[in-house]
Design a protein around this motif. Structure first.
Motif, PDB file in Angstrom:
ATOM      1  N   VAL A  86       0.845  -1.201   0.000  1.00  0.00           N
ATOM      2  CA  VAL A  86       0.000   0.000   0.000  1.00  0.00           C
ATOM      3  C   VAL A  86       0.876   1.245   0.000  1.00  0.00           C
TER       4      VAL A  86
ATOM      5  N   ALA B  93       2.558   1.702  -3.366  1.00  0.00           N
ATOM      6  CA  ALA B  93       1.589   2.092  -4.393  1.00  0.00           C
ATOM      7  C   ALA B  93       1.229   3.564  -4.255  1.00  0.00           C
ATOM      8  N   ILE B  94       0.961   4.004  -3.019  1.00  0.00           N
ATOM      9  CA  ILE B  94       0.594   5.415  -2.812  1.00  0.00           C
ATOM     10  C   ILE B  94       1.770   6.311  -3.163  1.00  0.00           C
TER      11      ILE B  94
ATOM     12  N   SER C 270       2.203   6.472  -6.892  1.00  0.00           N
ATOM     13  CA  SER C 270       1.136   7.243  -7.526  1.00  0.00           C
ATOM     14  C   SER C 270       1.370   8.729  -7.331  1.00  0.00           C
ATOM     15  N   PHE C 271       1.720   9.116  -6.114  1.00  0.00           N
ATOM     16  CA  PHE C 271       1.937  10.533  -5.833  1.00  0.00           C
ATOM     17  C   PHE C 271       3.169  11.072  -6.556  1.00  0.00           C
TER      18      PHE C 271
ATOM     19  N   ASP D 186       1.333   7.695 -12.225  1.00  0.00           N
ATOM     20  CA  ASP D 186       0.974   6.458 -12.939  1.00  0.00           C
ATOM     21  C   ASP D 186       0.061   5.603 -12.065  1.00  0.00           C
ATOM     22  N   PRO D 187      -0.842   4.862 -12.710  1.00  0.00           N
ATOM     23  CA  PRO D 187      -1.733   4.007 -11.915  1.00  0.00           C
ATOM     24  C   PRO D 187      -1.013   2.776 -11.352  1.00  0.00           C
ATOM     25  N   VAL D 188      -0.824   2.746 -10.051  1.00  0.00           N
ATOM     26  CA  VAL D 188      -0.226   1.616  -9.359  1.00  0.00           C
ATOM     27  C   VAL D 188      -1.166   1.270  -8.230  1.00  0.00           C
ATOM     28  N   ARG D 189      -1.532  -0.003  -8.091  1.00  0.00           N
ATOM     29  CA  ARG D 189      -2.332  -0.310  -6.907  1.00  0.00           C
ATOM     30  C   ARG D 189      -1.942  -1.646  -6.296  1.00  0.00           C
ATOM     31  N   PRO D 190      -2.131  -1.758  -4.968  1.00  0.00           N
ATOM     32  CA  PRO D 190      -1.740  -2.998  -4.308  1.00  0.00           C
ATOM     33  C   PRO D 190      -2.798  -4.074  -4.546  1.00  0.00           C
TER      34      PRO D 190
END
Lengths: 404, 414
Positions: free
Chosen positions: A24, A27-28, A31-32, A36-40
């Motif tokens: 998490v 990913a945050i 992203s910040f 780019d779109p990154v998610r856990p």
């Protein structure tokens, strides 16, 4: 709880949870940083975290084992079966760096967390030690994130323009090729919105408040701390009580009185009111410090023929310079940050303080980056003072800041 | 030899000391009385008065004078004109009169019956005026050469106007309507509930988060000072700056938090964090916790660092686990500072105005008592009702302070 106290249970459990925390976080952060779109991926994170946790708790492989585990995690992530999912828009650099940071940080920190976890049954000490190291790691990440994110958003928003902000609210990357254009909001605030004047007003009012507060609080605090008189206890208690009266209750009559006497919209009106809100705090802090000074030195001065006032001036004050610095800083901070009174009593843009000036930027016609640039302008000086004089500031806060 | 007896009563030295003490305290007492005690009394007075925002401007006589008829040569006729009106549409003005200096060289032909002239000094007695009353006084004059030669015109000498009007703030009308209004309003119970929720959870939350942060930093390592400074940021930064940063971060249309949540798959649609009913209250409470955890963190850390380390070594030898050490050794030692902090923060959270005012303006179910003072006094322009809410707040605080003095004075040794 005792079911958990086996290396092969604790290891995978903490590993799985730690992987969720880190994926998490990464990913945050990605992203910040890049937009780019990154998610856990929660379930996959739990799975791989548990696997590595099991390996770590069984002491498999040593250092090469760690490298292999990290390498495997990087590959898994790049082939999209790892703890992180990427949107199609994510660049290869984002993918690679996110995978590498996550894998390496995870494996090494997990081995530290599970440092003295044995393969089989654990003592209570070993188990709780591991849990505490996990919680500590989580705590550092959590607090740093919640403190930094709002300030990060504040600074980065002030450097962007409206269309960029709407297009991708997550993209805080700054286009350095824009050069000085980046600081356009700041430039406009100073040239078109009078922020130079507000900055000066705030500074002037705060410094004046500090001096007036000290002029009232030092004699008062000395009297309460050192001199014996009837009503001493009652007085020092009522200082605290006055502290408790909410500003909004006082602001209403003050507003009425100022409207009727024409003190609204005047510099002197504000300079009259601010110190009174800070005198009780300063008095409370200083009397605590004065009590701590050895009375013998002052008595020696009295014996040598100094008057009380001369004792205060020549002995007590020089000895309490650190406390005076703390109190001054604290009072400066209160006056600098004060919003309610400035908001109610000032309508004339030429007399605004910084906080009042920022409040006037909060309208739909003024772009958001101006609002954030104004916030940065108000925050930076107080932060700089705070970081430079952190020792005094911390002491001042602990001594007196029962106040909010 | 006479018996040595201790002196009775206060001796001259003690008296001098007490005099000096009061002398040193007088400026502070005077200032505090002026800005704290007096306004507090004023609040009680205003709360039983039907005062609205418009009443703050006392009715006054507005006067304009000019010379009509553009005279060009000596002997021309002209009119000296005074236009007067009552600025208030609601209140009468009693005993209106004005004095003015007629410029040299104007000879007055005919004088209004209510006016008298002595040399060049004109004074008119216009009696009592109704609300919104208007009057135009015309005085025919003949212009002489002296007037044309010198540059003094009628409007150059400012007239002196008198008139008595009664202000609602000072007259004898009293009403209990303000209290009736706030107590009978449907939302009063909701305001109380919101205040209670915000205060209790804000205080406890900030204490627990602060305790966790203090536990983290209660050991020496490199960078501890930096982290400690960093964790104080929320408290040190101006509230207006951080409140707006939060608003922008959680904006429903272009906020990063929403974009992040959508991207993480937590939610499909953007959440209006500060605009929906139960959520807004939770968010302002979370903001309160975020902003004030540094304070409890600092206090708790200071107390922790003063606990003797030997105790923990002894506990270690006896086989106490880390959690047991925390529960049975640290927590009892921290209980004192925790209860003091709880009481102080409870009162201060209860008093908090700026945070909620900036974040939601009291909308979406976040109106606390303090916000409602502002709402009544300035948004609805009913200053009396605002003062009535302030009196309610003051009553609550008085109750808290009794508790407070009982506990704090024991803990702080005051």
């Amino acid at each position: 709880m005792s079911v958990l106290r086996f290396g092969y249970v604790t290891g995978p459990l903490l590993g799985a949870l730690w992987m969720v925390v880190l994926s998490v976080t990464v990913a945050i952060a990605m992203s910040f940083a890049t937009g780019d779109p990154v998610r856990p991926n929660m379930s996959v994170s739990l799975l791989w975290g548990a696997v590595v946790g099991y390996l770590a708790s069984q002491r498999l492989g040593g250092t090469p084992g760690r490298a292999i585990a990290a390498g495997a995690l990087i590959l898994l992530t790049l082939f999209e079966v790892g703890p992180l999912d990427f949107g199609p828009a994510a660049s290869i650099w984002t993918r690679a760096s996110a995978a590498a940071i996550l894998a390496i940080a995870f494996v090494w920190s997990l081995y530290t967390i599970l440092d003295d976890v044995a393969k089989g049954p654990l003592t209570r000490h070993e188990f709780e030690g591991a849990v505490i190291r996990f919680l500590t790691g989580f705590g550092y990440i959590f607090f740093t994130a919640i403190v930094l994110i709002p300030f990060y958003v504040m600074v980065m928003t002030s450097l962007k323009n409206q269309s960029e902000l709407i297009q991708n609210p997550l993209d805080f990357s700054v286009d350095l090729s824009r050069g000085t254009e980046l600081f356009r909001s700041y430039n406009e605030l100073f040239t078109q919105f009078n922020f130079g004047t507000y900055l000066f007003n705030s500074f002037f009012i705060s410094v004046l408040t500090v001096f007036i507060t000290l002029a009232f609080a030092i004699p008062g605090a000395y009297a309460v701390a050192r001199l014996r008189f009837r009503g001493q206890t009652a007085f020092s208690r009522s200082i605290l009580l006055i502290y408790m009266v909410p500003m909004i209750v006082l602001a209403l009559p003050i507003y009425i009185a100022f409207s009727m006497t024409g003190l609204r919209n005047s510099f002197w009106g504000i300079v009259m009111i601010y110190p009174v809100t800070t005198i009780p705090v300063a008095l409370y802090m200083l009397q605590g410090y004065f009590r701590g000074l050895p009375a013998e030195i002052e008595e020696a001065g009295l014996m040598d023929g100094l008057s009380r006032l001369a004792v205060i001036w020549k002995i007590t004050l020089p000895l309490s310079l650190p406390a005076l610095a703390s109190v001054s800083l604290y009072v400066f901070m209160i006056a600098w940050n004060e919003f309610l009174l400035a908001f109610m009593l000032l309508d004339d843009p030429s007399k605004f303080t910084l906080t009042r000036g920022i409040a006037s930027l909060n309208s739909s016609e003024i772009p958001r980056q101006h609002l954030m640039a104004g916030s940065v302008i108000a925050t930076v000086p107080i932060m700089a003072i705070f970081l430079g004089l952190e020792r005094f500031m911390t002491k001042g806060l602990t001594a007196g800041s029962v106040k909010g | 030899m006479a018996d040595a007896t201790p002196p009775l009563g206060t001796g001259p030295l003690a008296k001098r000391e007490a005099r000096l003490a009061w002398g040193l305290l007088t400026p502070t007492i005077a200032a505090v009385a002026l800005v704290v005690i007096l306004p507090l009394l004023a609040i009680f007075w205003i709360s039983v008065k039907p005062v609205s925002l418009a009443d703050l401007r006392a009715p006054e006589v507005v006067l304009r004078e000019d010379l009509r008829g553009s005279p060009e040569a000596a002997g021309d006729e002209a009119t000296l004109r005074y236009r007067l009106r009552n600025s208030s549409q609601e209140q009468p003005i009693l005993g209106v009169r004005f004095d003015d200096l007629v410029p040299d060289g104007l000879e007055i032909v005919d004088l209004d019956a209510r006016c008298s002239l002595q040399d060049q000094a004109l004074s008119c007695d216009l009696g009592d005026w109704e609300a919104g009353y208007r009057e135009t006084l015309t005085i025919p004059v003949i212009v002489t050469q002296a007037y044309l030669d010198n540059a003094i015109r009628p409007q150059d000498s400012p007239p002196r106007v008198e008139g008595r009007s009664s202000s609602v703030l000072t007259d004898g009308t009293f009403t209990l309507n303000n209290f009736a209004r706030i107590f009978q309003a449907d939302e009063f119970l909701e305001v109380l509930w919101v205040t209670l929720f915000y205060t209790v959870f804000g205080t406890i939350g900030a204490l627990l988060v602060g305790l966790f942060a203090a536990l983290l930093l209660n050991k020496a390592f490199r960078g501890q000072g930096i982290l400690r400074g960093l964790y104080l940021f929320p408290y040190v930064a101006p509230v207006i700056a951080v409140a707006f940063a939060w608003l922008i971060l959680f904006d429903p249309f272009s906020g990063s938090a929403n974009a992040l949540l959508v991207q993480m798959g937590v939610t499909r649609e953007a959440i209006n964090f500060f605009g929906e009913r139960p959520l807004a209250l939770i968010m302002v409470t979370v903001f309160e916790i975020w902003r004030y955890f540094p304070l409890s963190f600092l206090f708790i850390l200071a107390r922790m660092q003063s606990i003797d380390g030997d105790m923990y070594e002894a506990a270690d030898m006896d086989g106490a686990s880390p959690f047991q050490q925390f529960w049975y050794l640290s927590l009892p030692q921290l209980l004192g500072i925790l209860s003091v902090l709880f009481l102080l923060r409870f009162i201060w959270t209860f008093n908090k105005f700026d945070d909620i005012f900036l974040l939601t303006g009291g909308n979406a179910g976040t109106r606390t008592l303090t916000v409602s003072v502002y709402e009544q006094a300035f948004a609805i322009s009913n200053i009396g009702a605002g003062a009535a809410v302030a009196v309610v707040i003051f009553g609550c605080l008085l109750t808290f302070s009794i508790f407070f003095l009982k506990y704090i004075s024991r803990e702080e040794g005051l």
